[in-house]
Design a protein around this motif. Structure first.
Motif, mmCIF file in Angstrom:
data_model
loop_
_atom_site.group_PDB
_atom_site.id
_atom_site.type_symbol
_atom_site.label_atom_id
_atom_site.label_comp_id
_atom_site.label_asym_id
_atom_site.label_seq_id
_atom_site.Cartn_x
_atom_site.Cartn_y
_atom_site.Cartn_z
ATOM 1 N N ASP A 70 -4.431 -0.050 16.446
ATOM 2 C CA ASP A 70 -4.273 -1.501 16.329
ATOM 3 C C ASP A 70 -2.853 -1.964 16.594
ATOM 4 O O ASP A 70 -2.591 -3.162 16.656
ATOM 5 N N GLY A 71 -1.915 -1.036 16.758
ATOM 6 C CA GLY A 71 -0.519 -1.388 16.968
ATOM 7 C C GLY A 71 0.327 -1.298 15.720
ATOM 8 O O GLY A 71 1.551 -1.268 15.801
ATOM 9 N N HIS A 72 -0.287 -1.275 14.537
ATOM 10 C CA HIS A 72 0.445 -1.066 13.296
ATOM 11 C C HIS A 72 0.920 0.382 13.203
ATOM 12 O O HIS A 72 0.318 1.280 13.810
ATOM 13 N N PRO A 73 1.973 0.648 12.419
ATOM 14 C CA PRO A 73 2.303 2.048 12.140
ATOM 15 C C PRO A 73 1.106 2.769 11.532
ATOM 16 O O PRO A 73 0.316 2.182 10.790
ATOM 17 N N LYS A 74 0.960 4.051 11.875
ATOM 18 C CA LYS A 74 -0.154 4.830 11.353
ATOM 19 C C LYS A 74 -0.160 4.830 9.830
ATOM 20 O O LYS A 74 0.889 4.713 9.185
ATOM 21 N N ARG A 75 -1.353 4.945 9.263
ATOM 22 C CA ARG A 75 -1.518 4.927 7.813
ATOM 23 C C ARG A 75 -0.909 6.180 7.180
ATOM 24 O O ARG A 75 -0.835 7.233 7.801
ATOM 25 N N GLY A 76 -0.510 6.032 5.915
ATOM 26 C CA GLY A 76 -0.093 7.189 5.152
ATOM 27 C C GLY A 76 1.403 7.389 5.060
ATOM 28 O O GLY A 76 1.852 8.425 4.588
ATOM 29 N N GLY A 77 2.199 6.411 5.476
ATOM 30 C CA GLY A 77 3.629 6.492 5.248
ATOM 31 C C GLY A 77 3.917 5.966 3.855
ATOM 32 O O GLY A 77 3.566 6.576 2.850
ATOM 33 N N PHE A 78 4.550 4.781 3.792
ATOM 34 C CA PHE A 78 4.753 4.144 2.489
ATOM 35 C C PHE A 78 3.450 3.544 1.986
ATOM 36 O O PHE A 78 3.101 3.657 0.807
ATOM 37 N N LEU A 79 2.712 2.893 2.886
ATOM 38 C CA LEU A 79 1.442 2.295 2.493
ATOM 39 C C LEU A 79 0.346 3.360 2.463
ATOM 40 O O LEU A 79 0.365 4.303 3.257
ATOM 41 N N PRO A 80 -0.625 3.209 1.568
ATOM 42 C CA PRO A 80 -1.679 4.232 1.441
ATOM 43 C C PRO A 80 -2.587 4.246 2.664
ATOM 44 O O PRO A 80 -2.778 3.228 3.338
ATOM 45 N N PRO A 81 -3.202 5.399 2.961
ATOM 46 C CA PRO A 81 -4.091 5.511 4.128
ATOM 47 C C PRO A 81 -5.492 4.993 3.826
ATOM 48 O O PRO A 81 -6.466 5.742 3.779
ATOM 49 N N ILE A 82 -5.603 3.679 3.630
ATOM 50 C CA ILE A 82 -6.913 3.070 3.379
ATOM 51 C C ILE A 82 -7.813 3.296 4.590
ATOM 52 O O ILE A 82 -7.383 3.166 5.735
ATOM 53 N N ASP A 83 -9.082 3.609 4.351
ATOM 54 C CA ASP A 83 -9.989 3.977 5.440
ATOM 55 C C ASP A 83 -10.354 2.806 6.347
ATOM 56 O O ASP A 83 -10.601 2.994 7.531
ATOM 57 N N HIS A 84 -10.448 1.592 5.824
ATOM 58 C CA HIS A 84 -10.896 0.466 6.637
ATOM 59 C C HIS A 84 -9.953 0.241 7.820
ATOM 60 O O HIS A 84 -8.727 0.259 7.669
#
Length: 285
Positions: A70-84
């Protein structure tokens, strides 16, 4: 990411430092040059930033291979890796304590304050609340809460229920929303979310009928109207997106007062007449 894993992310912190450079702020000033109270480009060192203009700082530093589809940074850095798969900035609240100025070094301390799951007939939503404290040379400048929502990718566009905008607001301004403004705002805030500039992606993947106007840009427009009406920056500002706004037609920003409610009520509205964002600005006596 399982629901049981949420608690392990709550309370996580990070600290970032940035400079309110004239170069970065010039990009935002050029993008919002037709807003009342906008900075000139280039702004002079020492000029106070209009409220919310700290959003031009702290660009995400993810490299190209660190971006998701989607263009956002990949999940799982500072923000949690939410599945949606779908992610957006739903709203927030800010308190302003001291001005930030062009040229200031600014420290931002961030904390994940909460993760909340809401079930519905569209696959549910997960809200992640992030709290920020921004400190400049004069001490604590801004306290901010950001509400980020994650949702499943839809099979088709199903808009929220439309709420009509006020018929006779106390004040109003109209701002054109061409695709070029969306591109510039994405560049000024280093926001690579593709719904704002990639029309095939917005239509075919996220199922929007057009390019989506950034929530933070709508909030900046409402804040500019609030400052113009109040004669000075407010002490507190809250906002919440209620309906997508699409590029092409002008956005209307409106302000009014309610007898039994504090502060100044504001909304952004689409040309069709429904609200796309609600906000409240409050001043100290």
């Amino acid at each position: 990411m399982a629901r049981d894993d949420y608690d392990g992310w709550i309370g996580r912190t990070r600290e970032d430092c940035d400079t309110a450079s004239a170069t970065a702020l010039s990009m935002l000033a050029a993008t919002l040059s037709d807003l009342p109270g906008s900075l000139t480009a280039p702004p002079e060192t020492g000029t106070p930033l209009p409220p919310l203009w700290h959003w031009a700082l702290f660009h995400p530093a993810a490299p190209m291979d660190g971006l998701g589809p989607d263009g956002h940074p990949k999940r799982g850095g500072f923000l949690p890796p939410i599945d949606h798969e779908r992610r957006m900035w739903a709203g927030g609240a800010l308190s302003f304590h001291a001005p930030l100025r062009v040229g200031d070094t600014v420290t931002r301390r961030s904390r994940i304050a909460g993760i909340r799951e809401v079930e519905n007939d569209r696959g549910g939503m997960v809200f992640v609340t992030v709290e920020h404290e921004l400190e400049g040379p004069e001490g604590l400048a801004v306290e901010e809460r950001q509400d980020i929502v994650y949702m499943p990718m839809p099979a088709r566009f199903t808009p929220p229920r439309k709420a009509p905008a006020p018929q006779t607001p106390e004040a109003e301004l109209t701002l054109p929303m061409p695709e070029t403004r969306l591109f510039r705002f994405s560049a000024a805030t280093f926001n690579a979310h593709r719904i704002h500039y990639d029309l095939p992606y917005a239509r075919e993947v996220e199922k929007y009928p057009g390019l989506v106007v950034h929530g933070p840009m709508q909030a900046l427009c409402l804040m500019a109207l609030a400052v113009a009406q109040g004669g000075r920056p407010p002490a507190r500002f809250t906002f919440r997106g209620v309906h997508p706004l699409f590029a092409g037609a002008p956005m209307r920003a409106m302000a009014w007062r309610e007898a039994d409610a504090p502060g100044l009520k504001l909304c952004a509205a689409a040309a069709e007449g429904h609200m796309t964002m609600k906000a409240t600005a409050e001043w100290e006596d």
